[in-house]
Design a protein around this motif. Structure first.
Motif, PDB file in Angstrom:
ATOM      1  N   GLU A   1       0.844  -1.195   0.000  1.00 24.61           N
ATOM      2  CA  GLU A   1       0.000   0.000   0.000  1.00 24.61           C
ATOM      3  C   GLU A   1       0.884   1.251   0.000  1.00 24.61           C
ATOM      4  OE1 GLU A   1      -3.313   0.457   0.091  1.00 24.61           O
ATOM      5  OE2 GLU A   1      -3.948  -1.639   0.110  1.00 24.61           O
ATOM      6  N   PRO A   2       0.348   2.396  -0.455  1.00 24.42           N
ATOM      7  CA  PRO A   2       1.126   3.651  -0.396  1.00 24.42           C
ATOM      8  C   PRO A   2       1.162   4.172   1.037  1.00 24.42           C
ATOM      9  CG  PRO A   2      -1.066   4.080  -1.277  1.00 24.42           C
ATOM     10  CD  PRO A   2      -0.962   2.591  -1.113  1.00 24.42           C
ATOM     11  N   LEU A   3       2.051   3.609   1.854  1.00 22.66           N
ATOM     12  CA  LEU A   3       2.108   3.946   3.272  1.00 22.66           C
ATOM     13  C   LEU A   3       2.638   5.364   3.476  1.00 22.66           C
ATOM     14  CD1 LEU A   3       3.719   0.641   4.626  1.00 22.66           C
ATOM     15  CD2 LEU A   3       1.288   1.224   4.554  1.00 22.66           C
ATOM     16  N   PHE A   4       2.068   6.074   4.440  1.00 14.75           N
ATOM     17  CA  PHE A   4       2.655   7.353   4.806  1.00 14.75           C
ATOM     18  C   PHE A   4       3.756   7.111   5.840  1.00 14.75           C
ATOM     19  CE2 PHE A   4      -1.174   6.700   7.281  1.00 14.75           C
ATOM     20  CZ  PHE A   4      -0.854   7.080   8.586  1.00 14.75           C
ATOM     21  N   ALA A   5       4.611   8.101   6.039  1.00 12.81           N
ATOM     22  CA  ALA A   5       5.901   7.903   6.716  1.00 12.81           C
ATOM     23  C   ALA A   5       5.784   7.203   8.061  1.00 12.81           C
ATOM     24  CB  ALA A   5       6.599   9.254   6.893  1.00 12.81           C
ATOM     25  N   GLU A   6       4.796   7.606   8.876  1.00 13.30           N
ATOM     26  CA  GLU A   6       4.703   7.072  10.237  1.00 13.30           C
ATOM     27  C   GLU A   6       4.340   5.599  10.282  1.00 13.30           C
ATOM     28  OE1 GLU A   6       4.414  11.404  10.302  1.00 13.30           O
ATOM     29  OE2 GLU A   6       3.355   9.857   9.168  1.00 13.30           O
ATOM     30  N   LEU A   7       3.874   5.038   9.174  1.00  6.59           N
ATOM     31  CA  LEU A   7       3.485   3.619   9.151  1.00  6.59           C
ATOM     32  C   LEU A   7       4.599   2.698   8.664  1.00  6.59           C
ATOM     33  CD1 LEU A   7      -0.218   3.390   7.896  1.00  6.59           C
ATOM     34  CD2 LEU A   7       0.714   2.524  10.034  1.00  6.59           C
ATOM     35  N   ILE A   8       5.596   3.256   8.003  1.00  4.73           N
ATOM     36  CA  ILE A   8       6.618   2.412   7.372  1.00  4.73           C
ATOM     37  C   ILE A   8       7.384   1.588   8.405  1.00  4.73           C
ATOM     38  CG2 ILE A   8       8.745   2.437   6.029  1.00  4.73           C
ATOM     39  CD1 ILE A   8       7.639   4.879   4.546  1.00  4.73           C
ATOM     40  N   LYS A   9       7.837   2.240   9.480  1.00  4.60           N
ATOM     41  CA  LYS A   9       8.657   1.538  10.468  1.00  4.60           C
ATOM     42  C   LYS A   9       7.898   0.405  11.166  1.00  4.60           C
ATOM     43  CE  LYS A   9      11.969   2.284  14.207  1.00  4.60           C
ATOM     44  NZ  LYS A   9      11.570   1.093  14.977  1.00  4.60           N
ATOM     45  N   PRO A  10       6.671   0.620  11.700  1.00 11.31           N
ATOM     46  CA  PRO A  10       5.990  -0.507  12.349  1.00 11.31           C
ATOM     47  C   PRO A  10       5.713  -1.675  11.407  1.00 11.31           C
ATOM     48  CG  PRO A  10       4.521   1.391  12.179  1.00 11.31           C
ATOM     49  CD  PRO A  10       5.895   1.868  11.859  1.00 11.31           C
ATOM     50  N   VAL A  11       5.456  -1.390  10.129  1.00 10.57           N
ATOM     51  CA  VAL A  11       5.211  -2.471   9.163  1.00 10.57           C
ATOM     52  C   VAL A  11       6.494  -3.275   8.937  1.00 10.57           C
ATOM     53  CG1 VAL A  11       4.667  -2.979   6.744  1.00 10.57           C
ATOM     54  CG2 VAL A  11       3.280  -1.346   8.019  1.00 10.57           C
ATOM     55  N   ILE A  12       7.605  -2.574   8.732  1.00 14.47           N
ATOM     56  CA  ILE A  12       8.890  -3.275   8.538  1.00 14.47           C
ATOM     57  C   ILE A  12       9.263  -4.063   9.787  1.00 14.47           C
ATOM     58  CG2 ILE A  12      11.376  -2.933   8.215  1.00 14.47           C
ATOM     59  CD1 ILE A  12      10.693  -0.534   6.432  1.00 14.47           C
ATOM     60  N   ASP A  13       9.113  -3.435  10.957  1.00 17.58           N
ATOM     61  CA  ASP A  13       9.459  -4.107  12.209  1.00 17.58           C
ATOM     62  C   ASP A  13       8.581  -5.334  12.451  1.00 17.58           C
ATOM     63  OD1 ASP A  13      11.366  -2.198  12.626  1.00 17.58           O
ATOM     64  OD2 ASP A  13      10.265  -1.091  14.160  1.00 17.58           O
ATOM     65  N   MET A  14       7.294  -5.230  12.103  1.00 16.12           N
ATOM     66  CA  MET A  14       6.391  -6.364  12.312  1.00 16.12           C
ATOM     67  C   MET A  14       6.759  -7.538  11.428  1.00 16.12           C
ATOM     68  SD  MET A  14       3.705  -7.090  14.242  1.00 16.12           S
ATOM     69  CE  MET A  14       4.258  -8.769  14.517  1.00 16.12           C
ATOM     70  N   HIS A  15       7.120  -7.258  10.186  1.00 15.74           N
ATOM     71  CA  HIS A  15       7.508  -8.340   9.286  1.00 15.74           C
ATOM     72  C   HIS A  15       8.780  -9.024   9.777  1.00 15.74           C
ATOM     73  CE1 HIS A  15       9.219 -10.264   5.645  1.00 15.74           C
ATOM     74  NE2 HIS A  15       7.945 -10.549   5.410  1.00 15.74           N
ATOM     75  N   ALA A  16       9.770  -8.235  10.201  1.00 16.78           N
ATOM     76  CA  ALA A  16      11.019  -8.802  10.719  1.00 16.78           C
ATOM     77  C   ALA A  16      10.757  -9.648  11.962  1.00 16.78           C
ATOM     78  CB  ALA A  16      12.004  -7.684  11.036  1.00 16.78           C
ATOM     79  N   LEU A  17       9.851  -9.189  12.813  1.00 16.50           N
ATOM     80  CA  LEU A  17       9.537  -9.931  14.036  1.00 16.50           C
ATOM     81  C   LEU A  17       8.864 -11.264  13.712  1.00 16.50           C
ATOM     82  CD1 LEU A  17       8.260  -8.385  17.316  1.00 16.50           C
ATOM     83  CD2 LEU A  17       7.242 -10.497  16.486  1.00 16.50           C
ATOM     84  N   LEU A  18       7.948 -11.264  12.756  1.00 16.45           N
ATOM     85  CA  LEU A  18       7.268 -12.505  12.356  1.00 16.45           C
ATOM     86  C   LEU A  18       8.269 -13.520  11.815  1.00 16.45           C
ATOM     87  CD1 LEU A  18       4.112 -11.006  10.601  1.00 16.45           C
ATOM     88  CD2 LEU A  18       4.101 -12.402  12.674  1.00 16.45           C
ATOM     89  N   VAL A  19       9.179 -13.053  10.968  1.00 15.61           N
ATOM     90  CA  VAL A  19      10.205 -13.950  10.420  1.00 15.61           C
ATOM     91  C   VAL A  19      11.066 -14.514  11.545  1.00 15.61           C
ATOM     92  CG1 VAL A  19      12.265 -14.063   8.962  1.00 15.61           C
ATOM     93  CG2 VAL A  19      10.245 -12.812   8.163  1.00 15.61           C
ATOM     94  N   SER A  20      11.416 -13.668  12.490  1.00 13.50           N
ATOM     95  CA  SER A  20      12.241 -14.093  13.618  1.00 13.50           C
ATOM     96  C   SER A  20      11.530 -15.131  14.473  1.00 13.50           C
ATOM     97  CB  SER A  20      12.609 -12.879  14.471  1.00 13.50           C
ATOM     98  OG  SER A  20      13.317 -13.279  15.623  1.00 13.50           O
ATOM     99  N   VAL A  21      10.251 -14.895  14.750  1.00 16.69           N
ATOM    100  CA  VAL A  21       9.478 -15.843  15.574  1.00 16.69           C
ATOM    101  C   VAL A  21       9.334 -17.179  14.864  1.00 16.69           C
ATOM    102  CG1 VAL A  21       7.173 -16.324  16.502  1.00 16.69           C
ATOM    103  CG2 VAL A  21       8.240 -14.097  16.893  1.00 16.69           C
ATOM    104  N   GLU A  22       9.036 -17.146  13.572  1.00 20.90           N
ATOM    105  CA  GLU A  22       8.888 -18.396  12.833  1.00 20.90           C
ATOM    106  C   GLU A  22      10.213 -19.159  12.813  1.00 20.90           C
ATOM    107  OE1 GLU A  22       7.275 -20.109   8.554  1.00 20.90           O
ATOM    108  OE2 GLU A  22       8.019 -18.055   8.676  1.00 20.90           O
ATOM    109  N   SER A  23      11.300 -18.466  12.536  1.00 14.93           N
ATOM    110  CA  SER A  23      12.600 -19.113  12.459  1.00 14.93           C
ATOM    111  C   SER A  23      13.020 -19.701  13.798  1.00 14.93           C
ATOM    112  CB  SER A  23      13.645 -18.101  11.980  1.00 14.93           C
ATOM    113  OG  SER A  23      14.934 -18.672  11.994  1.00 14.93           O
ATOM    114  N   ALA A  24      12.885 -18.915  14.867  1.00 23.00           N
ATOM    115  CA  ALA A  24      13.288 -19.386  16.193  1.00 23.00           C
ATOM    116  C   ALA A  24      12.422 -20.546  16.657  1.00 23.00           C
ATOM    117  CB  ALA A  24      13.210 -18.237  17.192  1.00 23.00           C
TER     118      ALA A  24
ATOM    119  N   ILE B   1       5.766  -1.734  18.521  1.00 18.35           N
ATOM    120  CA  ILE B   1       5.065  -1.739  17.234  1.00 18.35           C
ATOM    121  C   ILE B   1       3.615  -1.310  17.413  1.00 18.35           C
ATOM    122  CG2 ILE B   1       4.176  -3.256  15.404  1.00 18.35           C
ATOM    123  CD1 ILE B   1       6.811  -4.864  15.714  1.00 18.35           C
ATOM    124  N   ALA B   2       2.969  -1.836  18.448  1.00 17.18           N
ATOM    125  CA  ALA B   2       1.568  -1.467  18.711  1.00 17.18           C
ATOM    126  C   ALA B   2       1.454   0.028  18.999  1.00 17.18           C
ATOM    127  CB  ALA B   2       1.029  -2.282  19.879  1.00 17.18           C
ATOM    128  N   ALA B   3       2.410   0.559  19.772  1.00 18.48           N
ATOM    129  CA  ALA B   3       2.376   1.982  20.119  1.00 18.48           C
ATOM    130  C   ALA B   3       2.587   2.862  18.887  1.00 18.48           C
ATOM    131  CB  ALA B   3       3.435   2.294  21.176  1.00 18.48           C
TER     132      ALA B   3
END
Length: 209
Positions: free
Chosen positions: A138-161, A191-193
């Motif tokens: 989606e065309p994310l505005f600036a304040e949304l980019i970081k939580p989206v990237i962080d959430m994806h990295a966290l999901l990958v980390s949880v699945e891998s671990a 991320i939620a905050a």
């Protein structure tokens, strides 16, 4: 109910300003002409001159007014789109957070091995990754980019671990998991905050428009 034009709007709206100034000039002309007893020829000359200048002035102001209205409409449309994306992001990230926390509960609930994670929670983590990638498109505005990237990295980390721990002994009271989940839960809260903050920004932007 009658609408009142504020002095601020009178000076900032180019069309209202043009009409106001034209009216003032016409009033001054009438006062001056009556005071000096203009002849019919003088009246005709001055009225034609003032009328021509006023018409040009009002035409230019009308164009500027239309441009301003279009810019306001585009700003409102962008704000509505940001709010839609923020609402979608909040829903998707909320589901991803639930999936991660369900994984933690699942690991704590099966003391013998990690087979339960594979059959019950892995699909939720993978589905959450797909939703996050959809959100990232989606065309994310600036304040949304970081939580989206962080959430994806966290999901990958949880699945891998989680998959690395499958079959490696009991999960309950495992010190590896304790430190792992302490870190991940802190990241989830951040991320939620940040997602809630982005939602608030989108709401305020729409209200301001």
């Amino acid at each position: 109910m009658a609408r009142h034009t504020s002095p601020k709007k009178l000076f900032t709206d180019p069309l209202l300003s043009a009409f106001g100034i034209a009216g003032f000039v016409i009033g001054v002309l009438l006062f001056y002409g009556i005071k000096h007893r203009f002849s019919s020829e003088q009246w005709a000359t001055w009225v034609q001159a003032v009328g021509s200048v006023s018409a040009i002035w009002i035409s230019l102001a009308l164009v500027q007014h239309q441009i301003s209205r279009q810019q306001e409409a585009e700003k409102t449309r962008d704000a509505k789109n940001d709010l839609r994306i923020a609402s979608f992001a909040q829903s998707v990230i909320g589901e991803a957070i639930d999936a991660v926390r369900a994984t933690q509960r699942a690991q704590d609930a099966w003391p013998d091995d990690g087979a339960g994670y594979v059959f019950h929670e892995r699909s939720r983590i993978q589905a959450a990754q797909i939703m996050i990638r959809t959100l990232a498109a989606e065309p994310l505005f600036a304040e949304l980019i970081k939580p989206v990237i962080d959430m994806h990295a966290l999901l990958v980390s949880v699945e891998s671990a989680s998959e690395q721990l499958v079959g490696n002994g009991p999960f309950r009271n495992d010190s590896r998991l304790a430190s792992f989940w302490t870190q991940k839960n802190g990241q989830l809260e951040a991320i939620a905050a940040s997602t809630a903050a982005a939602m608030d920004i989108a709401h305020r932007s729409l209200t301001a428009g």
